[in-house]
Design an enzyme around this catalytic site. Structure first.
Site, PDB file in Angstrom:
ATOM      1  CE1 TYR A 207     -59.636 -39.476  19.431  1.00  0.00           C
ATOM      2  CE2 TYR A 207     -57.720 -39.787  18.023  1.00  0.00           C
ATOM      3  CZ  TYR A 207     -58.989 -40.150  18.405  1.00  0.00           C
ATOM      4  OH  TYR A 207     -59.611 -41.196  17.774  1.00  0.00           O
TER       5      TYR A 207
ATOM      6  CG  HIS B 201     -64.307 -37.913  16.366  1.00  0.00           C
ATOM      7  ND1 HIS B 201     -63.273 -37.397  17.113  1.00  0.00           N
ATOM      8  CD2 HIS B 201     -64.289 -39.253  16.610  1.00  0.00           C
ATOM      9  CE1 HIS B 201     -62.662 -38.371  17.765  1.00  0.00           C
ATOM     10  NE2 HIS B 201     -63.260 -39.503  17.487  1.00  0.00           N
TER      11      HIS B 201
END
EC number: 1.1.1.346
Length: 267
Positions: free
Chosen positions: A39, A97
């Site tokens: 992110y 992730h």
């Protein structure tokens, strides 16, 4: 600390916007913050946490390891870099992730490093994100004495992921739902609006209440204080069996997140 079932997601919240959004969320009462290396906002999240003055033991913080850091020599250094950015000595949850490659090859390497991160005290618990049933089976075979605490996947009324959720429940793997509003799509749904009207609530509250009543942790994000306050009221809403049945009919496999490196999703 037990993971609060309602958290603040930070996907697509970068720079000052990310900082102010997390700061507002903490001011309003959120104590579960979800971020990721991918992110690009761990430093802003960390600054917001530090500026909040909230004691560390009252917070639950999750981050996720980027695929580019899955090699043995890169994994733990990347986690330590994440902790530096977050200004934390440990995270409460560390996730893989995305499975990489999508079919799960080399999983033994990065899952081994994930376990080391926990053993070294860099994280309290470990889990995965975007793992299918097949990939969870591979992971559990590689880590027979370790229970993966979490599988974070896309779940909302338009993508209910029932088969995967059922498997996770059987295996004792808790499920966290990201993208719970389907990028705002479900907030315009007439069926959900009718349920919201019935309870004098918002569609966001209905969606959050639905997820929580399914036993799912949910991590919506927002940049507006009013929406954060609205989301926090979701757990106070109790849907009845008729409401749940109507929401079940909305499932249409409308997936919002499907990058070219994604695995073959469960049907």
């Amino acid at each position: 600390m037990k993971m609060p079932n309602l958290g603040m997601g930070t996907f697509r919240l970068e720079g000052d916007e990310g900082y102010h959004s997390v700061k507002m969320a903490l001011e309003e009462g959120f104590r579960h913050i979800d971020t990721a290396q991918m992110y690009g906002n761990e430093a802003e999240v960390g600054r917001a946490i530090a500026d909040s003055g909230i004691p560390r033991d009252e917070l639950f913080v999750t981050t996720k390891v980027h695929m580019k850091n899955f090699a043995q020599q890169d994994f733990l250094p990347s986690v330590k870099e994440s902790l530096d950015k977050l200004q934390l000595e440990y995270v409460d949850m560390l996730l893989i992730h995305w499975p990489s490659p999508a079919n799960g090859d080399n999983m033994d390497v990065y899952l081994g490093e994930l376990m080391k991160a926990q053993e070294h005290g860099l994280t309290k618990s470990i889990g995965v994100s975007n793992f299918t049933i097949e990939l969870l089976e591979k992971a559990q075979a590689l880590l027979p004495n370790v229970i993966l605490a979490n599988n974070q996947v896309e779940i909302h009324p338009y993508l209910q992921n029932n088969k995967l959720r059922s498997y996770c429940n059987q295996m004792g793997i808790h499920v966290t739902a990201y993208m719970p509003f389907a990028v705002g799509k479900v907030l315009k749904d007439e069926t959900l609006q009718a349920i919201a009207d019935k309870h004098n609530a918002s569609v966001a509250q209905v969606t959050i209440a639905w997820a929580l009543q399914q036993g799912i942790t949910v991590i919506p994000s927002s940049t507006k204080r009013k929406n954060l306050q609205d989301n926090l009221a979701g757990p106070l809403l109790a849907l009845d069996t008729e409401d749940i049945a109507k929401i079940a009919t909305l499932d249409c496999d409308d997936r919002q997140v499907d990058p070219d490196f994604a695995p073959q999703w469960d049907e």
